[in-house]
Motif scaffolding. Structure first.
Motif: not given
Length: 563
Positions: A69-73, A75-84, A151-158, A162-166
């Motif tokens: 969950v730590a790795l998934g959130t 990667a997805i949260g930081t990368g998405a925040a930077w892109l948008v 872990a996939l379910m938790l990554i998708l909702v958590l 990371v995205y909002l704070l980043a």
């Protein structure tokens, strides 16, 4: 020698701020103390039995789940925040809000939807067998009811944590440091890794820590997926073995693990700070992506939105249409009203408490202030049911003692004034989610240079006025993020609500759980959809608020994060 009224007023306000922060921290720490007392006074026989059988399995599974969950959130949260935030491509405005939408989903509801979709009798495997003619044993298909599936379910909702704070951190960065790196010969990717990412690291680490704490305290998802973690061990000890002392002892293990994670994150951060790089604040103009980069950015942003929001909504709507539940009834209006009342009250009070605690540590740094900040965060790693019992035990004793005294003294029965009340349930939410509000607020507070406070005090601004006129206008994105996180988390919270809710005071989460426990997953989809719908408005409002620049500044431009 008498003091002037203004000095007395300043001291009184300062005392209220400092005392209020300690009071909030004490409220959050109370259930931990009750759990620790129960663990210390109870027998260790059950714990020894667990240590000989499944305790190491709990530990290994929990660590694996946390790592995934730590790795998934991250990667997805930081990368998405930077892109948008830092690039422009077709659909970027939509993804700014769309990427936060999965946060409205409870992880266990996501699990219900995907299990119905991916399990052996589900639509995917049924279509696969129809197309290929394979039998049940002729092919291999990933098992959704597994550690990886949970872990996939938790990554998708958590990952939205990371995205909002980043994203808030990236928006508060000035272009000067990034452009300086480019002028020194760094490419866009190298400048991001060496400049922008380190400046946003406290916010990213805070979001990942929130996701990890939510993971180790999750019970609904891992229980439904038959994954043996510490949380399932706590509930097994509590309800199956009827040993609350063993449950409290396992909860203390979770507390220790959460505390260790927080300490490691602080040590890893070290003395790094990010304050204003200079007097000039200039937001970095987004780069326009073209060609393959454009399509790549669209794909990377669309994947989490599709699998974390669009597809689950379609699945739940399909399940809901097959049920006998109707949204247009007074019962569901009652469930929705109760849910919004609890979530709104908890979000406001918890965020206010987080502001008081963080402001005390900022303005009056001391061992007491640091301790208050740390103990207020502990509840996020504890399952809601454990916090509920940690509050019910002392307050039930207070209720019984007060009632006995009133009967003996005045012949009046006071009944249960605290236990079974909405306010005690709100206290449980505060203890459970204070870490979420503190992490969101602290991620922005670190961007305000200490000189800002010094200048404010030099100009005669009192602490309360400094908070209102200096900190809060600058930290509006962080405050809004804290409100959103607590609001949505409270809507989705289940164990504490089940145990502590007043009589005939059900919420949407309770109704969804009741139907799912009766194996009526189609019916459970209906209140789950309402939960998502109610959570969409605050998600959209906060995302818009994070992206909006304040109309006015106090003491000049907003400070720029920098190493």
């Amino acid at each position: 020698m008498s003091l002037r009224p203004s000095v007395l007023a300043e001291r009184s306000a300062s005392g209220l701020l400092r005392g209020g922060a300690l009071f909030v921290a004490a409220i959050c720490f109370l259930p931990m103390v009750a759990v620790a007392v129960a663990a210390a006074l109870g027998s260790t026989e059950t714990l020894r039995h667990l240590a000989e059988t499944v305790l190491w399995t709990y530990t290994a599974t929990t660590l694996k789940l946390v790592l995934l969950v730590a790795l998934g959130t991250a990667a997805i949260g930081t990368g998405a925040a930077w892109l948008v935030t830092m690039t422009r491509f077709p659909g970027a405005r939509f993804f700014e809000i769309g990427l936060a939408l999965p946060m409205a989903f409870p992880a266990y509801v996501m699990g219900y939807a995907y299990t119905d979709f991916l399990d052996h009798p589900g639509a995917v495997q049924t279509a696969l067998r129809s197309l290929t003619g394979w039998g049940p044993r002729d092919y291999w298909f990933p098992e959704i009811r597994s550690v990886e599936g949970a872990a996939l379910m938790l990554i998708l909702v958590l990952y939205p944590y990371v995205y909002l704070l980043a994203r808030a951190a990236f928006l508060q960065q000035s272009a000067t440091a990034f452009l300086a790196a480019r002028a020194l010969g760094r490419g866009p990717w190298a400048a991001f890794l060496r400049v922008s990412l380190p400046m946003a690291r406290p916010a990213i680490a805070g979001g990942v820590l929130l996701a990890v704490m939510e993971t180790i305290a999750d019970y609904g998802t891992v229980s439904y997926f038959s994954v043996q973690t510490f949380a399932t061990g706590i509930y097994t000890s509590w309800f199956t073995m009827a040993d609350r002392a063993a449950a409290a002892q396992l909860a203390l293990c979770l507390l220790g693990f959460a505390l260790m994670l927080a300490i490691l994150e602080r040590i890893q951060r070290g003395d790094a700070r990010h304050h204003a790089a200079g007097k000039r604040f200039e937001r970095l103009p987004p780069s326009l992506l073209t060609g393959l980069h454009k399509w790549g950015a669209m794909t990377l942003c669309a994947i989490p939105v599709f699998f974390g929001f669009a597809l689950p909504v379609v699945l739940l709507v399909t399940m809901g249409l097959e049920s006998e539940q109707s949204l247009f009834t007074s019962r569901y209006a009652h469930f929705t009203r109760n849910t919004i009342l609890l979530a709104g009250t908890a979000a406001l009070l918890t965020t206010l408490g987080a502001v008081l605690i963080a402001f005390r540590q900022r303005l009056w740094p001391s061992r007491t202030s640091r301790m208050a900040n740390h103990v207020a965060r502990l509840g996020y790693a504890v399952p809601g049911g454990v916090i509920a019992v940690g509050l019910l035990v002392p307050f039930a004793a207070i209720d019984n003692g007060l009632d006995a005294w009133m009967r003996a003294s005045f012949g009046i029965s006071t009944g249960l004034l605290f236990t079974g009340s909405i306010w005690l349930l709100v206290v449980a939410y505060m203890a459970r989610f204070m870490a979420a509000a503190l992490n969101a607020y602290d991620s922005g507070l670190g961007t305000i240079h200490p000189n800002t406070d010094a200048v404010s005090r030099t100009l005669g601004t009192q602490p309360l006025e400094m908070l209102r006129r200096v900190h809060l206008p600058i930290l509006r994105p962080s405050v809004l993020t804290a409100l959103l996180i607590v609001f949505v988390d409270t809507m989705k919270e289940l164990p504490a609500t089940l145990i502590m809710r007043p009589f005939n005071f059900d919420t949407l989460a309770v109704q969804a759980h009741r139907l799912a426990a009766d194996e009526r997953l189609d019916g459970a989809a209906v209140p789950s959809l309402v939960l998502v719908a109610v959570g969409l408005l605050p998600v959209i409002l906060v995302c818009r608020g994070i992206g909006a620049r304040p109309k006015s500044r106090v003491f000049g431009p907003a400070p720029t994060p920098a190493e």
